[in-house]
Enzyme design. Sequence first.
Site, PDB file in Angstrom:
ATOM      1  N   CYS A 113      -8.992 -13.966 -11.004  1.00 56.10           N
ATOM      2  CA  CYS A 113      -9.077 -14.553  -9.653  1.00 56.10           C
ATOM      3  C   CYS A 113     -10.507 -14.908  -9.247  1.00 56.10           C
ATOM      4  CB  CYS A 113      -8.451 -13.628  -8.623  1.00 56.10           C
ATOM      5  SG  CYS A 113      -6.722 -13.274  -8.925  1.00 56.10           S
ATOM      6  N   HIS A 249     -11.703 -15.366  -1.538  1.00 55.81           N
ATOM      7  CA  HIS A 249     -10.481 -15.366  -2.351  1.00 55.81           C
ATOM      8  C   HIS A 249      -9.309 -14.994  -1.455  1.00 55.81           C
ATOM      9  CE1 HIS A 249      -7.585 -14.807  -5.412  1.00 55.81           C
ATOM     10  NE2 HIS A 249      -7.628 -13.495  -5.409  1.00 55.81           N
ATOM     11  N   ASN A 279      -1.467 -15.714  -3.265  1.00 52.41           N
ATOM     12  CA  ASN A 279      -2.651 -15.584  -4.124  1.00 52.41           C
ATOM     13  C   ASN A 279      -2.486 -16.508  -5.323  1.00 52.41           C
ATOM     14  OD1 ASN A 279      -4.636 -14.831  -5.916  1.00 52.41           O
ATOM     15  ND2 ASN A 279      -4.326 -12.624  -5.672  1.00 52.41           N
TER      16      ASN A 279
HETATM   17  N1  COA Z   1       8.597  -4.879  -0.079  1.00 50.05           N
HETATM   18  C1  COA Z   1       8.910  -3.721   0.504  1.00 50.05           C
HETATM   19  N2  COA Z   1       8.330  -2.574   0.170  1.00 50.05           N
HETATM   20  C2  COA Z   1       7.377  -2.599  -0.772  1.00 50.05           C
HETATM   21  C3  COA Z   1       6.995  -3.798  -1.397  1.00 50.05           C
HETATM   22  C4  COA Z   1       7.652  -4.970  -1.020  1.00 50.05           C
HETATM   23  N3  COA Z   1       7.349  -6.159  -1.556  1.00 50.05           N
HETATM   24  N4  COA Z   1       6.019  -3.518  -2.284  1.00 50.05           N
HETATM   25  C5  COA Z   1       5.781  -2.206  -2.214  1.00 50.05           C
HETATM   26  N5  COA Z   1       6.607  -1.645  -1.301  1.00 50.05           N
HETATM   27  C6  COA Z   1       6.718  -0.266  -0.905  1.00 50.05           C
HETATM   28  C7  COA Z   1       6.114   0.650  -1.932  1.00 50.05           C
HETATM   29  O1  COA Z   1       7.065   0.910  -2.931  1.00 50.05           O
HETATM   30  C8  COA Z   1       5.789   1.857  -1.097  1.00 50.05           C
HETATM   31  O2  COA Z   1       6.955   2.599  -0.956  1.00 50.05           O
HETATM   32  P1  COA Z   1       6.921   4.193  -1.172  1.00 50.05           P
HETATM   33  O3  COA Z   1       5.929   4.706  -0.172  1.00 50.05           O
HETATM   34  O4  COA Z   1       8.332   4.570  -0.912  1.00 50.05           O
HETATM   35  O5  COA Z   1       6.484   4.366  -2.595  1.00 50.05           O
HETATM   36  C9  COA Z   1       5.456   1.281   0.272  1.00 50.05           C
HETATM   37  O6  COA Z   1       5.948  -0.065   0.270  1.00 50.05           O
HETATM   38  C10 COA Z   1       3.983   1.270   0.620  1.00 50.05           C
HETATM   39  O7  COA Z   1       3.293   0.748  -0.449  1.00 50.05           O
HETATM   40  P2  COA Z   1       1.721   0.703  -0.436  1.00 50.05           P
HETATM   41  O8  COA Z   1       1.287   0.359  -1.819  1.00 50.05           O
HETATM   42  O9  COA Z   1       1.177   1.920   0.187  1.00 50.05           O
HETATM   43  O10 COA Z   1       1.427  -0.491   0.599  1.00 50.05           O
HETATM   44  P3  COA Z   1       0.042  -1.118   0.947  1.00 50.05           P
HETATM   45  O11 COA Z   1      -0.165  -1.100   2.382  1.00 50.05           O
HETATM   46  O12 COA Z   1      -1.075  -0.624   0.064  1.00 50.05           O
HETATM   47  O13 COA Z   1       0.259  -2.647   0.521  1.00 50.05           O
HETATM   48  C11 COA Z   1      -0.206  -4.182  -1.244  1.00 50.05           C
HETATM   49  C12 COA Z   1       0.587  -2.970  -0.798  1.00 50.05           C
HETATM   50  C13 COA Z   1       0.145  -4.484  -2.685  1.00 50.05           C
HETATM   51  C14 COA Z   1       0.189  -5.372  -0.370  1.00 50.05           C
HETATM   52  C15 COA Z   1      -1.728  -3.899  -1.087  1.00 50.05           C
HETATM   53  O14 COA Z   1      -2.038  -2.680  -1.693  1.00 50.05           O
HETATM   54  C16 COA Z   1      -2.562  -4.975  -1.663  1.00 50.05           C
HETATM   55  O15 COA Z   1      -2.573  -6.099  -1.188  1.00 50.05           O
HETATM   56  N6  COA Z   1      -3.368  -4.662  -2.703  1.00 50.05           N
HETATM   57  C17 COA Z   1      -4.234  -5.629  -3.302  1.00 50.05           C
HETATM   58  C18 COA Z   1      -3.428  -6.569  -4.128  1.00 50.05           C
HETATM   59  C19 COA Z   1      -4.203  -7.763  -4.525  1.00 50.05           C
HETATM   60  O16 COA Z   1      -4.737  -8.447  -3.688  1.00 50.05           O
HETATM   61  N7  COA Z   1      -4.271  -8.049  -5.829  1.00 50.05           N
HETATM   62  C20 COA Z   1      -4.913  -9.166  -6.351  1.00 50.05           C
HETATM   63  C21 COA Z   1      -6.389  -9.041  -6.229  1.00 50.05           C
HETATM   64  S1  COA Z   1      -7.147 -10.402  -6.995  1.00 50.05           S
END
Ligand code: COA
Length: 322
Positions: A113, A249, A279
């Site tokens: 990315c 980004h 993304n």
């Molecule tokens: N829909 C519903 N629930 C979801 C889900 C979805 N699409 N994806 C994950 N969950 C659930 C998880 O399973 C978790 O459940 P649990 O507590 O029962 O295990 C819960 O939601 C919370 O997950 P969590 O990982 O704590 O949420 P978060 O607030 O950290 O958000 C992301 C998750 C992935 C959106 C966030 O961590 C993120 O954006 N990370 C960076 C990703 C990124 O940008 N990557 C590319 C970089 S170049």
Amino acid sequence: MIFSRITGTGGYLPERVMTNAELEKVVDTSDEWIAARSGIRERRIAADDEFTCDLAEKAALRAIRSAGKTPADIDLIVGATSTPDEEFPSTACLLQERLGISGPPAFDVQAVCAGFLFAVDVVDKFIRTGSAKCALVIGAETFSRILDWTDRRTCVLFGDGAGAVILEADEEPGILSTHLHSDGRYKDLLCVPTGVSRNYERIQDGSAYVTMEGGEVFRWAVTAMSDIVKEALDANGMTHDQIDWLVPHQANIRIINAIGRRTGIPDEKVIVTVDRHGNTSAASVPLALDEGIRKGRIRPGQMVLIEGFGGGFTWGAAMIKM
Ligand code: COA
């Protein structure tokens, strides 16, 4: 002194829009969850017969046109992609053939990315040293092809698209500074752990997918992309209020908002496309830059800071006078 200057931009998004509501039918998720946790409402998905080079070609032609150039003027092509059409030749070479150019160097860089930032840095050095005068820089991706459509933690976050810029040699800057970093210790936190040399059976059985530790990637992205804003400001003896636009980004609106809070750059000076594009990896920054320019928000003479973060980890920024 010779500097590189952006003289044209272009973007292309596949026609097919995939909304969060559609994703509710694919995995156990909801529009509310995706919008609240990432800011994403929809993303574009390439057609089955549409490949990364097809997206790149459309974005490239728009960029060339907006710079008032023809393909014959291009003397360097650098592409950034993690989803190339073929293992080799590079997507840049495939694009070169499409554009009817032969002779000048064309190659891809791989920094996921952050790839567009790495490509801009390389091209800036070609131009500053007199090795190129009119370069095409592209970020293009079909990330939908490397997503596990049964994994709700990843498949809701990404989309397909391409963005391109023309960088030309000029006596006036242009690109004031570029900044690149990598830290391979974090290779496992965001990856497709499959290639032709390793785990090739996953390619054969169709399970070569993005895997991600979302929380850790989130924290790293906020820290690295905030710190590099400060690094770029310091390198130019500038303060945050001298920036007209931040083009970060586009991974997650919460990451973008956190960078704004940490660096003091207000929301109204930040270009945001993640709500409609998701993304798009290496395409996200040039797509956002192109949208900002085409909507008349980013204007000639303004100071723009672009930045990216991706698997590796890799991260980079460029301070640009438009
Ligand atoms: N829909 C519903 N629930 C979801 C889900 C979805 N699409 N994806 C994950 N969950 C659930 C998880 O399973 C978790 O459940 P649990 O507590 O029962 O295990 C819960 O939601 C919370 O997950 P969590 O990982 O704590 O949420 P978060 O607030 O950290 O958000 C992301 C998750 C992935 C959106 C966030 O961590 C993120 O954006 N990370 C960076 C990703 C990124 O940008 N990557 C590319 C970089 S170049």
